[in-house]
Scaffold this active site. Structure first.
Site: not given
Ligand code: PPS
Length: 307
Positions: A44, A77, A99, A149, A204
């Site tokens: 996340k 992955w 991860h 998240s 991020y």
């Molecule tokens: S995972 O399941 O671990 O692979 O998830 P991960 O990709 O690490 O994290 C998902 C969160 O990243 C946000 N996300 C983004 N935020 C902003 N811009 C872009 N382009 C973007 N792409 C992915 C996604 O919405 C998840 O965060 P939250 O806070 O839940 O929205």
């Protein structure tokens, strides 16, 4: 059905994707190639975002690959059973994602002498500079936003236990009793690599604040020159909105028994600071105390450190 996590070296992993054998194989036997690029994160923290950015950079800004091929095929992955197959048949140079905490990362990436060096390298692993040219991009995120998240993700993903409550999930997160282990250990472990020429750290929050500048820095690290037009295309196609519209990365193609889209959305909010809508003052203070205790001097190194 009750979820039973797979445990490998004391860390829990979601059962649908991992087995003890696949984790042991990637840890002990997976052969890292000199030109591998690894996308490493705690869950996340921006994993799929970085997958889009890295694939777009790899294709010189052309979005065709991102639009036509699933993200898990573009950047497998490699610790999961299916991902490992893709990784092993992936033509070089490979883009790979995981991860993994640093102590479970493929040992072929590091020197194999398992002894603590004089400088006190935390996991008893020594980096063999010059032996491998493989690169790691490590993305991290404000852990309070990670937690929020992760909480929602656990509700929609069948391979995770449905959290009893936010309060319980907070307690589990703080004690490291969640899949992929403790955020604090993960970040502290990888931060040991800071300063090595084959490691690139980004948050991020930096991606949010300055995606163009972040892409430029990444291109430099990856030694891949992109002109301004190509960088613009990376920025546009890796935007939250573009990703929401792209079925190859928005997770909507995943079957319901893996991810139930009626229980949530993978690309949920995509903002910084959503934790403020979820934590009580007391929960935030309790978090800060543990964060300070666990992260100590590293605290100020991150954009959220001062808060
Ligand atoms: S995972 O399941 O671990 O692979 O998830 P991960 O990709 O690490 O994290 C998902 C969160 O990243 C946000 N996300 C983004 N935020 C902003 N811009 C872009 N382009 C973007 N792409 C992915 C996604 O919405 C998840 O965060 P939250 O806070 O839940 O929205």
């Amino acid at each position: 059905m009750a979820v039973e996590y797979v445990t490998y070296q004391g860390i829990k992993f979601p059962p649908a994707y991992n087995s003890e054998q696949s984790l042991r194989f990637t840890h002990k036997e997976f052969q890292v190639q000199d030109d591998d690029v690894f996308n490493v994160t705690y869950p996340k923290s921006g994993t799929v975002w970085m997958i889009e950015i890295l694939s777009l950079i790899r294709s010189g800004g052309d979005p065709a690959w991102n639009r036509a091929v699933l993200n898990s095929t573009r950047v497998p992955w490699f610790t999961t059973r299916l991902g490992l197959e893709s990784a092993l048949s992936y033509p070089r140079p490979r883009l790979l994602t995981c991860h993994l905490p640093v102590q479970l990362f493929p040992t072929s990436f590091f020197g194999s002498r398992a002894k603590v060096d004089q400088a006190g390298c935390a996991w008893g692993l020594q980096y063999r500079a010059g032996v491998t040219g493989a690169k790691v991009v490590y993305t991290l995120r404000n852990p309070k936003d990670v937690l929020v998240s992760y909480f929602y993700f656990s509700k929609m993903c069948s391979s995770y236990k449905d959290p009893e409550s936010f309060e319980q999930f907070l307690r589990d997160f703080l004690s490291g009793d969640v899949p992929h282990g403790s955020w604090f250990d993960h970040v502290r472990g990888w931060m040991e690599m800071k300063g090595k020429k084959n490691f690139f750290f980004i948050t991020y929050e930096e991606l949010q604040q300055d995606l163009r500048g972040s892409v430029r820095r990444l291109c430099q690290f990856l030694e891949q020159e992109l002109d301004e037009g190509a960088i613009t295309s990376v920025v546009e196609n890796a935007s939250f909105r573009a990703m929401q519209e792209n079925k190859m990365c928005n997770s909507t193609l995943l079957p319901k028994d893996i991810m139930d889209q009626e229980k949530g959305t993978f690309l949920r909010k995509g903002i910084c600071g959503d934790w403020k809508n979820h934590f009580t003052v007391a929960q935030s203070e309790a978090f800060d105390t543990i964060y300070q205790d666990q992260m100590g001097g590293l605290m100020e190194a991150f954009p959220w450190g001062a808060h």
